[in-house]
Design an enzyme around this catalytic site. Structure first.
Site, mmCIF file in Angstrom:
data_model
loop_
_atom_site.group_PDB
_atom_site.id
_atom_site.type_symbol
_atom_site.label_atom_id
_atom_site.label_comp_id
_atom_site.label_asym_id
_atom_site.label_seq_id
_atom_site.Cartn_x
_atom_site.Cartn_y
_atom_site.Cartn_z
ATOM 1 N N ASP A 153 -5.484 13.132 6.324
ATOM 2 C CA ASP A 153 -6.056 14.413 6.576
ATOM 3 C C ASP A 153 -4.834 15.820 6.235
ATOM 4 O O ASP A 153 -5.215 16.640 6.325
ATOM 5 C CB ASP A 153 -4.618 14.625 7.989
ATOM 6 N N HIS B 95 6.858 11.374 -0.066
ATOM 7 C CA HIS B 95 6.450 11.887 1.535
ATOM 8 C C HIS B 95 6.518 10.756 2.608
ATOM 9 O O HIS B 95 5.374 10.918 3.471
ATOM 10 C CB HIS B 95 5.083 12.458 1.329
ATOM 11 N N GLU C 3 -12.601 12.848 14.873
ATOM 12 C CA GLU C 3 -11.130 12.870 14.790
ATOM 13 C C GLU C 3 -10.525 12.910 16.457
ATOM 14 O O GLU C 3 -11.385 13.255 17.040
ATOM 15 C CB GLU C 3 -9.459 13.512 14.372
HETATM 16 P P1 FAD Z 1 5.255 8.161 -1.394
HETATM 17 O O1 FAD Z 1 6.045 8.704 -0.216
HETATM 18 O O2 FAD Z 1 6.223 8.433 -3.494
HETATM 19 O O3 FAD Z 1 5.096 6.554 -1.563
HETATM 20 C C1 FAD Z 1 4.855 5.889 -0.866
HETATM 21 C C2 FAD Z 1 4.805 4.208 -1.529
HETATM 22 O O4 FAD Z 1 4.184 3.541 -2.553
HETATM 23 C C3 FAD Z 1 6.428 3.573 -1.788
HETATM 24 O O5 FAD Z 1 6.505 2.383 -1.724
HETATM 25 C C4 FAD Z 1 5.948 4.452 -3.361
HETATM 26 O O6 FAD Z 1 6.625 3.332 -3.632
HETATM 27 C C5 FAD Z 1 4.843 4.045 -3.818
HETATM 28 N N1 FAD Z 1 4.172 4.320 -4.250
HETATM 29 C C6 FAD Z 1 3.613 5.691 -4.858
HETATM 30 N N2 FAD Z 1 2.849 5.535 -6.228
HETATM 31 C C7 FAD Z 1 2.421 4.769 -6.244
HETATM 32 C C8 FAD Z 1 1.937 4.274 -7.429
HETATM 33 N N3 FAD Z 1 1.666 5.374 -8.247
HETATM 34 N N4 FAD Z 1 1.302 2.667 -7.586
HETATM 35 C C9 FAD Z 1 2.387 2.026 -6.317
HETATM 36 N N5 FAD Z 1 3.039 2.150 -5.588
HETATM 37 C C10 FAD Z 1 3.154 3.819 -5.353
HETATM 38 N N6 FAD Z 1 -1.581 8.525 5.295
HETATM 39 C C11 FAD Z 1 -3.120 8.904 5.335
HETATM 40 O O7 FAD Z 1 -3.591 7.624 5.906
HETATM 41 N N7 FAD Z 1 -3.334 9.465 6.150
HETATM 42 C C12 FAD Z 1 -3.066 10.967 6.432
HETATM 43 O O8 FAD Z 1 -4.153 11.657 7.134
HETATM 44 C C13 FAD Z 1 -1.949 11.554 6.467
HETATM 45 N N8 FAD Z 1 -1.793 12.762 6.551
HETATM 46 C C14 FAD Z 1 -0.701 12.420 6.163
HETATM 47 C C15 FAD Z 1 0.236 13.848 6.294
HETATM 48 C C16 FAD Z 1 1.308 14.439 5.975
HETATM 49 C C17 FAD Z 1 1.971 15.410 6.150
HETATM 50 C C18 FAD Z 1 2.738 13.158 5.940
HETATM 51 C C19 FAD Z 1 4.110 13.815 4.777
HETATM 52 C C20 FAD Z 1 1.806 12.244 5.063
HETATM 53 C C21 FAD Z 1 0.963 11.640 5.394
HETATM 54 N N9 FAD Z 1 0.006 10.173 5.582
HETATM 55 C C22 FAD Z 1 -1.210 10.115 6.068
HETATM 56 C C23 FAD Z 1 1.168 9.327 4.929
HETATM 57 C C24 FAD Z 1 1.138 9.162 3.274
HETATM 58 O O9 FAD Z 1 -0.162 7.808 3.074
HETATM 59 C C25 FAD Z 1 2.024 8.788 3.302
HETATM 60 O O10 FAD Z 1 3.583 9.664 2.934
HETATM 61 C C26 FAD Z 1 2.174 8.282 1.837
HETATM 62 O O11 FAD Z 1 3.211 7.113 1.322
HETATM 63 C C27 FAD Z 1 2.055 8.600 0.428
HETATM 64 O O12 FAD Z 1 2.822 9.891 0.081
HETATM 65 P P2 FAD Z 1 3.114 10.272 -1.007
HETATM 66 O O13 FAD Z 1 1.911 10.358 -2.266
HETATM 67 O O14 FAD Z 1 3.815 10.878 -1.437
HETATM 68 O O15 FAD Z 1 3.852 8.488 -1.676
#
Ligand code: FAD
Length: 527
Positions: A166, A100, A277
């Protein structure tokens, strides 16, 4: 738009060798001789395109292989092998949570993407109930677990984590690598302030347990560390008794000063709401969007007469948790809190939902958008942290001049208190005690015009440009920087510590290359 496809035959051969398939690996002076690697899981080559996609939908970097780990040992073995190949190998490793990210942060061009969700099952979660005074409850969750599954698992024990995002279809390791902020952060701090211990695979392939007491430098570095110091394979997350029901309230303001003063008063009060919020509604046409969908107006007669006359409106959103047996106490408390606020009286809307329904609220919107083909579109999001002292100047320029409408996605705006953020983590925030999270969550469903990526990006650029020129003191959250210079400016005085930790825990710059902070010696810095 960045769109790069990289398939490198040498790396593919290398990866096959990593997977235990005996192959002749040509020695190009780059590739060290390799022995087969035994894995509990497997490497795959058929899902490279999936690993090259993310929520932002604006960047596609094809990896050489995807690792589906069957154990933490698999993650460690793969990273260790890449480390042993040395700095001249171009291989990198990206942990992918739920993908994401917004601009390729969980991708690895020509490298290995580790599908962390393979290790995210609820069978691997362990909930430990409070052991009495001084021993708070916690859950040990795999780094690849989705927060929604952590919630389901802990609710079985009547418990829940305290701080949220969120949207819950994000992974534990993914949000802890950023910060994890939502309407509970004013009281509980962000998610990175609610972790007791982690297990991390460093860039050398070592498996390290860390906490505030043990290997604390790695512990704090990895929290908000953008995946730079290690892959989080397990996190111990603090729990509290789970609330049963939630009174979910929205009210509107037409005056920004009253809106923010009320928000700030609420986040600073002892007795207050459980979640606070807000969002901005810019609609010069006067037709309001669905800000109150599924809400019951407290006064249906007045509410039916309410309409925007084309002004910018500000919606304050709050919740109060309650037990259905004590609903009357909640009603009283909410009544007192609301009586102190200065919203437009005819705009009080509320609804009562379960705690689970409230926390998973964005997923309902996701399902609706998916059904209309509007989820998998580009998302040129911009997330800013703005100090309290400049939020009015920012609002005047951005909501008064730069933006003409908010039809392409919500604009979040709410304050949090710096004292709840642990300044030993890697997260970068403004210097003031109160700062605002302002999220421009745009979707770009069309190829041209107002709904296009180009349009949204040009508005984002104007906003950032204004912040820079006006000295707003803004920091970006989920920053999409592409050069080390930009990152150095972002970290400011904290860059030295960040860089030192990189040399210590991932000296060859193998991990999370998609953040574009430290290029691997053999790779050019992407831009
Ligand atoms: P990814 O996007 O897959 O990874 C994010 C980063 O972390 C990359 O650099 C990846 O290599 C690294 N990573 C992933 N897993 C690990 C791991 N286990 N160890 C070390 N590094 C790792 N954020 C907020 O703070 N508050 C919110 O309310 C919020 N709402 C959101 C709503 C939506 C609809 C979306 C799409 C995103 C939202 N986000 C929010 C953002 C979210 O925190 C980021 O998208 C974050 O990247 C987490 O997504 P992911 O778990 O898919 O990680």
């Amino acid at each position: 738009m960045v769109r790069v496809s990289v398939v490198c035959c040498l790396k593919l051969l290398l990866l096959l060798a990593l997977g235990g398939v005996t192959m002749h690996v040509p020695d190009e002076g780059v590739l060290a001789p390799l022995g087969p690697l035994r894995l509990d899981g497997h490497l795959s080559f058929h899902d490279l395109a999936t690993a090259a996609r993310d929520f932002g939908n604006r960047c596609s970097l094809l990896p050489a292989a995807v690792l589906h780990p069957g154990s933490v040992a698999d993650v460690a073995a793969a990273v260790r092998r890449v480390f042993q190949l040395g700095e001249r190998s171009p291989l990198t490793v990206a942990a992918r949570g739920h993908g994401h990210s917004l601009l390729g942060q969980s991708q690895a061009a020509g490298g290995i993407v580790v599908r962390m969700e393979s290790l995210g099952g609820s069978a691997m979660m362990r909930v430990v109930q409070s052991g009495g005074a001084g021993v708070p409850a916690y859950v040990d969750a795999p780094g690849g677990a989705l927060w929604i599954n952590v919630l389901h698992e802990t609710l079985k024990h009547g418990l829940a984590p305290k701080s949220w995002t969120d949207y819950l279809h994000l992974t534990v390791g993914g949000t802890l690598s950023n910060a994890g902020v939502s309407g509970q952060a004013f009281r509980q701090g962000p998610q990175v302030s609610n972790v007791n211990q982690m297990e991390i695979v460093t860039g050398r392939g070592d498996v390290v347990t860390c906490s505030p007491e043990e290997n604390s430098d790695l512990f704090y570095g990895a929290l908000g560390g953008l995946g730079q110091f290690g892959i989080i394979t397990r996190a111990r997350i603090a729990l509290e008794p789970a609330p049963k029901m939630v009174r979910w309230i929205r009210v509107l303001y037409s005056d920004f000063a009253s809106f923010t003063e009320d928000q700030e008063a609420l986040i600073s009060a002892e007795e207050t709401f459980d979640y606070i919020e807000g969002f901005v509604i810019i609609n010069r046409t006067g037709i309001l969007n669905n800000w109150r969908t599924s809400f019951k107006p407290q006064d249906p007669v007045q509410a039916s007469h309410f309409q925007s006359d084309g002004k910018v409106l500000y919606c304050l959103e709050m919740t109060k948790n309650f037990d259905p047996d004590e609903a009357d106490i909640m009603e009283q408390e909410v009544g007192v809190l609301l009586s102190r606020l200065r919203y437009i009286q005819s705009t009080l809307f509320h609804t009562d939902v379960t705690y689970l329904e409230f926390l998973d609220r964005v997923h309902s919107s996701e399902l609706k958008l998916r059904a209309q083909g509007l989820w998998e579109v580009p998302h040129p999001w911009l997330n800013l942290l703005i100090p309290r002292s400049t939020i009015h100047r920012f609002a005047r320029e951005v909501f008064g001049k730069i933006l003409k409408d908010s039809n392409n996605g919500p604009i979040l705006l709410y304050p949090v208190n710096r004292s709840k953020w642990d300044n030993r983590t890697s997260v970068v925030i403004p210097e003031e005690e109160i700062f605002y999270l302002v999220g421009f969550l745009s979707s770009a469903p069309s190829a041209s015009g107002h709904g296009s990526v180009e349009h949204a990006v040009s508005l984002n650029d104007k906003i950032v440009d204004f912040c820079d020129k006006a000295g707003v003191g803004m920091k970006q959250y989920l920053a999409p920087y592409t050069t080390q210079q930009q990152w150095k400016a972002h970290f400011g005085a904290r860059w030295e510590t960040f860089e030192r930790r990189k040399h210590m825990y991932d000296p060859l710059a193998i991990l999370a290359p998609g953040q574009r902070i430290f290029p691997k010696a053999s790779l050019p810095m992407s831009s």
